[in-house]
Design a protein around this motif. Structure first.
Motif, PDB file in Angstrom:
ATOM      1  N   VAL A 173       0.332  -1.453  -0.452  1.00  0.00           N
ATOM      2  CA  VAL A 173       0.173   0.004  -0.087  1.00  0.00           C
ATOM      3  C   VAL A 173       0.965   0.756   0.100  1.00  0.00           C
ATOM      4  CG1 VAL A 173      -1.304  -0.851   0.779  1.00  0.00           C
ATOM      5  CG2 VAL A 173      -0.285  -0.144   2.212  1.00  0.00           C
ATOM      6  N   MET A 174       2.364   1.031  -0.186  1.00  0.00           N
ATOM      7  CA  MET A 174       3.272   2.203   0.045  1.00  0.00           C
ATOM      8  C   MET A 174       3.443   2.444  -1.510  1.00  0.00           C
ATOM      9  SD  MET A 174       4.826   4.023   1.818  1.00  0.00           S
ATOM     10  CE  MET A 174       4.727   3.141   3.843  1.00  0.00           C
ATOM     11  N   GLN A 175       3.557   3.910  -1.822  1.00  0.00           N
ATOM     12  CA  GLN A 175       3.730   4.663  -3.119  1.00  0.00           C
ATOM     13  C   GLN A 175       5.185   5.834  -2.373  1.00  0.00           C
ATOM     14  OE1 GLN A 175       2.871   4.954  -5.911  1.00  0.00           O
ATOM     15  NE2 GLN A 175       1.198   3.651  -5.259  1.00  0.00           N
ATOM     16  N   VAL A 176       6.049   5.172  -3.163  1.00  0.00           N
ATOM     17  CA  VAL A 176       8.043   5.964  -2.541  1.00  0.00           C
ATOM     18  C   VAL A 176       8.084   6.815  -3.774  1.00  0.00           C
ATOM     19  CG1 VAL A 176       9.988   5.238  -2.045  1.00  0.00           C
ATOM     20  CG2 VAL A 176       8.149   4.171  -0.997  1.00  0.00           C
ATOM     21  N   ARG A 177       8.770   8.243  -4.141  1.00  0.00           N
ATOM     22  CA  ARG A 177       9.330   8.961  -5.056  1.00  0.00           C
ATOM     23  C   ARG A 177      10.499   9.455  -4.470  1.00  0.00           C
ATOM     24  NH1 ARG A 177       6.036  13.772  -6.249  1.00  0.00           N
ATOM     25  NH2 ARG A 177       4.961  14.357  -4.953  1.00  0.00           N
ATOM     26  N   ARG A 178      10.621  10.759  -5.261  1.00  0.00           N
ATOM     27  CA  ARG A 178      12.452  11.500  -4.465  1.00  0.00           C
ATOM     28  C   ARG A 178      11.364  12.736  -5.844  1.00  0.00           C
ATOM     29  NH1 ARG A 178      16.996  11.049  -2.971  1.00  0.00           N
ATOM     30  NH2 ARG A 178      17.439   9.273  -3.323  1.00  0.00           N
ATOM     31  N   LEU A 179      11.623  13.741  -4.494  1.00  0.00           N
ATOM     32  CA  LEU A 179      10.819  14.878  -4.891  1.00  0.00           C
ATOM     33  C   LEU A 179      12.158  15.847  -5.839  1.00  0.00           C
ATOM     34  CD1 LEU A 179       8.783  15.959  -1.444  1.00  0.00           C
ATOM     35  CD2 LEU A 179       8.360  14.866  -3.784  1.00  0.00           C
ATOM     36  N   THR A 180      11.562  16.714  -5.646  1.00  0.00           N
ATOM     37  CA  THR A 180      12.806  18.091  -6.843  1.00  0.00           C
ATOM     38  C   THR A 180      13.661  18.676  -5.999  1.00  0.00           C
ATOM     39  OG1 THR A 180      10.862  19.757  -6.959  1.00  0.00           O
ATOM     40  CG2 THR A 180      11.185  18.291  -8.137  1.00  0.00           C
ATOM     41  N   ASP A 181      14.226  18.548  -4.178  1.00  0.00           N
ATOM     42  CA  ASP A 181      14.905  18.731  -4.184  1.00  0.00           C
ATOM     43  C   ASP A 181      15.552  17.654  -3.536  1.00  0.00           C
ATOM     44  OD1 ASP A 181      13.440  17.056  -2.184  1.00  0.00           O
ATOM     45  OD2 ASP A 181      12.782  19.158  -0.814  1.00  0.00           O
ATOM     46  N   GLY A 182      15.439  16.457  -3.849  1.00  0.00           N
ATOM     47  CA  GLY A 182      15.897  15.596  -3.699  1.00  0.00           C
ATOM     48  C   GLY A 182      15.673  14.484  -2.577  1.00  0.00           C
ATOM     49  N   SER A 183      15.011  14.653  -1.430  1.00  0.00           N
ATOM     50  CA  SER A 183      14.160  13.994  -0.454  1.00  0.00           C
ATOM     51  C   SER A 183      12.993  12.659  -1.146  1.00  0.00           C
ATOM     52  CB  SER A 183      13.089  15.064   0.941  1.00  0.00           C
ATOM     53  OG  SER A 183      11.643  15.379  -0.285  1.00  0.00           O
ATOM     54  N   ILE A 184      13.496  12.168   0.357  1.00  0.00           N
ATOM     55  CA  ILE A 184      12.146  10.635  -0.322  1.00  0.00           C
ATOM     56  C   ILE A 184      11.097  10.961   0.250  1.00  0.00           C
ATOM     57  CG2 ILE A 184      11.911   8.919  -0.205  1.00  0.00           C
ATOM     58  CD1 ILE A 184      15.072   7.923  -0.272  1.00  0.00           C
ATOM     59  N   GLN A 185       9.543  10.636  -0.093  1.00  0.00           N
ATOM     60  CA  GLN A 185       8.411  10.997   0.224  1.00  0.00           C
ATOM     61  C   GLN A 185       7.629   9.973   0.176  1.00  0.00           C
ATOM     62  OE1 GLN A 185       4.925  13.320  -1.701  1.00  0.00           O
ATOM     63  NE2 GLN A 185       5.292  14.134  -0.608  1.00  0.00           N
ATOM     64  N   TYR A 186       6.943   9.261   1.312  1.00  0.00           N
ATOM     65  CA  TYR A 186       6.500   8.365   1.116  1.00  0.00           C
ATOM     66  C   TYR A 186       4.831   8.678   1.586  1.00  0.00           C
ATOM     67  CZ  TYR A 186      10.833   5.935   2.352  1.00  0.00           C
ATOM     68  OH  TYR A 186      12.026   6.394   2.813  1.00  0.00           O
ATOM     69  N   THR A 187       4.075   7.809   0.466  1.00  0.00           N
ATOM     70  CA  THR A 187       2.526   7.943   0.360  1.00  0.00           C
ATOM     71  C   THR A 187       1.831   6.414   0.769  1.00  0.00           C
ATOM     72  OG1 THR A 187       2.867   9.601  -0.924  1.00  0.00           O
ATOM     73  CG2 THR A 187       0.175   8.723  -0.405  1.00  0.00           C
ATOM     74  N   TYR A 188       0.470   6.521   1.351  1.00  0.00           N
ATOM     75  CA  TYR A 188       0.288   5.042   1.897  1.00  0.00           C
ATOM     76  C   TYR A 188      -1.711   5.347   2.406  1.00  0.00           C
ATOM     77  CZ  TYR A 188       1.232   6.490   6.480  1.00  0.00           C
ATOM     78  OH  TYR A 188       0.883   6.033   8.177  1.00  0.00           O
ATOM     79  N   ALA A 221      -5.283   8.521   2.783  1.00  0.00           N
ATOM     80  CA  ALA A 221      -4.194   8.091   2.289  1.00  0.00           C
ATOM     81  C   ALA A 221      -3.143   9.869   3.693  1.00  0.00           C
ATOM     82  CB  ALA A 221      -4.838   9.437   1.168  1.00  0.00           C
ATOM     83  N   HIS A 222      -1.753   9.101   4.002  1.00  0.00           N
ATOM     84  CA  HIS A 222      -0.720   9.151   4.771  1.00  0.00           C
ATOM     85  C   HIS A 222      -0.276   9.965   3.878  1.00  0.00           C
ATOM     86  CE1 HIS A 222      -3.448   8.392   8.119  1.00  0.00           C
ATOM     87  NE2 HIS A 222      -4.035   7.545   7.043  1.00  0.00           N
ATOM     88  N   THR A 223       0.595  11.100   3.859  1.00  0.00           N
ATOM     89  CA  THR A 223       1.522  11.292   3.399  1.00  0.00           C
ATOM     90  C   THR A 223       2.647  12.120   3.999  1.00  0.00           C
ATOM     91  OG1 THR A 223       1.259  11.795   1.041  1.00  0.00           O
ATOM     92  CG2 THR A 223       3.201  12.945   1.303  1.00  0.00           C
ATOM     93  N   VAL A 224       3.873  11.380   3.968  1.00  0.00           N
ATOM     94  CA  VAL A 224       4.748  12.171   5.371  1.00  0.00           C
ATOM     95  C   VAL A 224       6.946  12.061   4.057  1.00  0.00           C
ATOM     96  CG1 VAL A 224       4.018  11.179   6.983  1.00  0.00           C
ATOM     97  CG2 VAL A 224       5.984   9.638   6.085  1.00  0.00           C
ATOM     98  N   GLY A 225       6.996  12.845   4.988  1.00  0.00           N
ATOM     99  CA  GLY A 225       9.251  12.726   4.754  1.00  0.00           C
ATOM    100  C   GLY A 225       9.964  11.119   4.907  1.00  0.00           C
ATOM    101  N   GLN A 226      10.746  10.795   4.424  1.00  0.00           N
ATOM    102  CA  GLN A 226      12.002  10.637   5.114  1.00  0.00           C
ATOM    103  C   GLN A 226      12.098  10.503   6.302  1.00  0.00           C
ATOM    104  OE1 GLN A 226      14.482  11.716   2.454  1.00  0.00           O
ATOM    105  NE2 GLN A 226      16.316  11.954   4.251  1.00  0.00           N
ATOM    106  N   ASP A 227      11.986  11.818   7.364  1.00  0.00           N
ATOM    107  CA  ASP A 227      12.271  11.337   8.251  1.00  0.00           C
ATOM    108  C   ASP A 227      11.210  10.779   9.609  1.00  0.00           C
ATOM    109  OD1 ASP A 227      14.801  12.919   8.193  1.00  0.00           O
ATOM    110  OD2 ASP A 227      13.797  15.249   8.197  1.00  0.00           O
ATOM    111  N   GLU A 228       9.671  10.651   8.610  1.00  0.00           N
ATOM    112  CA  GLU A 228       9.337  10.108   9.507  1.00  0.00           C
ATOM    113  C   GLU A 228       8.586   8.712   9.305  1.00  0.00           C
ATOM    114  OE1 GLU A 228       5.266  12.600  10.565  1.00  0.00           O
ATOM    115  OE2 GLU A 228       6.609  14.405   9.432  1.00  0.00           O
ATOM    116  N   MET A 229       9.582   8.171   8.527  1.00  0.00           N
ATOM    117  CA  MET A 229       9.116   6.827   8.422  1.00  0.00           C
ATOM    118  C   MET A 229      10.729   5.898   8.021  1.00  0.00           C
ATOM    119  SD  MET A 229       7.119   4.044   6.730  1.00  0.00           S
ATOM    120  CE  MET A 229       6.020   5.886   6.244  1.00  0.00           C
ATOM    121  N   PHE A 230      10.865   4.365   8.466  1.00  0.00           N
ATOM    122  CA  PHE A 230      11.338   3.885   8.585  1.00  0.00           C
ATOM    123  C   PHE A 230      11.560   2.877   7.709  1.00  0.00           C
ATOM    124  CE2 PHE A 230      13.412  -0.486  10.965  1.00  0.00           C
ATOM    125  CZ  PHE A 230      14.912   0.165  11.028  1.00  0.00           C
ATOM    126  N   HIS A 231      12.431   2.942   6.797  1.00  0.00           N
ATOM    127  CA  HIS A 231      12.537   2.304   5.286  1.00  0.00           C
ATOM    128  C   HIS A 231      13.747   1.318   5.406  1.00  0.00           C
ATOM    129  CE1 HIS A 231      12.122   2.262   0.986  1.00  0.00           C
ATOM    130  NE2 HIS A 231      12.557   0.947   0.863  1.00  0.00           N
TER     131      HIS A 231
END
Length: 435
Positions: free
Chosen positions: A136-151, A157-167
């Motif tokens: 149920v997870m969607q992972v993509r890289r934003l233009t600023d280089g950070s990784i975004q997680y949507t599930y 739907a929840h969208t969080v940054g890489q600081d809030e997701m243990f991957h």
């Protein structure tokens, strides 16, 4: 373009083996055998279930420890560290550590990725880790280089940054995700499902008698004769009476039926499916109950098991340890804090191996007796904190030297070892010493 954006572009080009967005659509769906392979479908294959359960169960049963560096390159268990209770005991309100890590390991084995939402409290302190299904997870890289997680959770739907997701990334190690065993092994899993289904249909609908009753003169039996044969011959020798002597009369004879070549090939195909599925998970077939021809290469079952523990488990353990170190510890904490699985936990099921390990550690002065007793949940003893070594392995040139403590006992032990019992030289030496 900023420096961070340039760096992110370089990472995308160099670290991504395959684009998850592309292979996720290509390798999911219908296999070449016509079977749709999902996680639920794949887990109906006994080999996939056994491999997944073996890996996830073994890793989740190992205690994940948090250590803090001490003086002289030593380290101690840091029970006061905030992560210790989460990683070792209970990561969230609903799961024990074993349940949590088993969920994580199953996700890694099937989907090649494991996710857990990081819940933070006061002062950005991590207070909980909540696992999320990878499908149920969607992972993509934003233009600023950070990784975004949507599930999606309960329709929201929840969208969080890489600081809030243990991957934790599986095999492949790409920043956006590892490679999915389900996706790349779908043809093998689909073939195994088709083979199992074909075998089930054969034995459900096909005629597979154990033998044939024949009349010597090829006569056609009358209805009452056929009924008597079933009543007095076929039915009495079925079930628990199978294998008992059979008495035939009136020109009847028995001819047994051996397994056909088609049946033999089907059995071989099912055996090959076991080995094929094991290859995808890197698990020796004997560890999931398949021992047919397993020692043909000359290595014993014990050697294969040790090989799997060294080459199969080590990679998985290091993957989890380094993910925890990188994502859950701060840069300052990583200088003094280490997170590692206690691999000796596997010795708990092997009393002989555990005893041999403790004996070697104590006799070579690596561990004290009280350290061993603590591992066995026993109270300390007086004098048990001293390191001890065996004294019987000393150079021949040192046999005459006398130590300051226990000299008499040490000398007599050496003499007992050098001279077998009953030799006159032994008594003579003792008399010379007493004189």
């Amino acid at each position: 373009m900023t420096f961070r954006q340039k760096a992110a572009a370089i990472i995308r080009r160099t670290l991504t083996l395959l684009d998850p967005a592309s292979w996720r659509g290509v390798f999911t769906g219908v296999s070449t055998s016509g079977k749709t392979v999902t996680a639920t479908d794949a887990m109906t294959i006994s080999t996939v279930w056994a491999c997944t359960r073996l890996v996830a169960g073994t890793i989740s049963s190992l205690p994940l420890m948090v250590y803090r560096d001490g003086a002289g390159d030593s380290r101690k268990v840091a029970k006061d560290h905030p992560l210790y209770a989460l990683l070792h005991d209970s990561p969230n309100a609903d799961q024990s550590a074993l349940d949590f890590w088993q969920f994580i390991c199953v996700s890694l084995e099937l989907w090649g990725n494991a996710f857990a939402r990081i819940e933070r409290g006061a002062g950005r302190r991590i207070v909980a880790l909540t696992p999320i299904r990878p499908d149920v997870m969607q992972v993509r890289r934003l233009t600023d280089g950070s990784i975004q997680y949507t599930y999606v959770d309960q329709g929201k739907a929840h969208t969080v940054g890489q600081d809030e997701m243990f991957h934790i990334r599986g095999f492949g190690g790409a920043p956006l995700g590892g490679l999915s065993t389900l996706s790349f092994g779908r043809n093998s899993f689909g073939l195994a499902m088709s083979t199992d289904e074909a075998a089930a249909h054969v034995y459900k609908n096909g005629l597979r008698p154990s033998g044939v009753l024949k009349t010597n003169d090829n006569q056609t039996l009358k209805p009452d004769q056929r009924a008597d044969i079933y009543k007095y011959v076929v039915e009495p020798f079925a079930g628990d009476n199978s294998g008992k002597p059979l008495v035939l009369e009136a020109g009847l004879s028995w001819q047994s039926i051996s397994i056909s070549a088609d049946d033999a090939q089907m059995i071989q195909s099912r055996q090959f499916s076991v080995e094929d599925c094991c290859r995808w998970f890197g698990v020796p077939p004997h560890m999931v109950g398949h021992t047919a021809g397993n020692t043909r290469l000359g290595s014993s079952i014990e050697q294969q098991t040790l090989g799997w523990m060294v080459f199969g488990l080590r990679e998985r353990l290091k993957r989890i340890e380094q993910a925890v170190m990188k994502q859950l510890l701060t840069a300052a904490e990583r200088l003094t804090v280490t997170v590692e699985f206690n691999f000796e936990g596997l010795l708990r099921a092997d009393s002989a191996g555990r005893a041999a390990f403790y004996s070697a550690m104590v006799q070579n002065g690596i561990m004290t007796r009280n350290e061993v007793r603590r591992l066995e949940n026993l109270p300390p003893i007086e004098g048990g904190d001293d390191l001890t070594i065996q004294s019987n392995m000393i150079p021949v040139s040192k046999l005459g030297e006398i130590t300051s403590t226990g000299s008499e006992a040490a000398r007599r032990s050496i003499i007992d070892w050098l001279f077998p019992e009953g030799m006159p030289a032994k008594s003579a030496l003792y008399e010379k010493e007493d004189a």
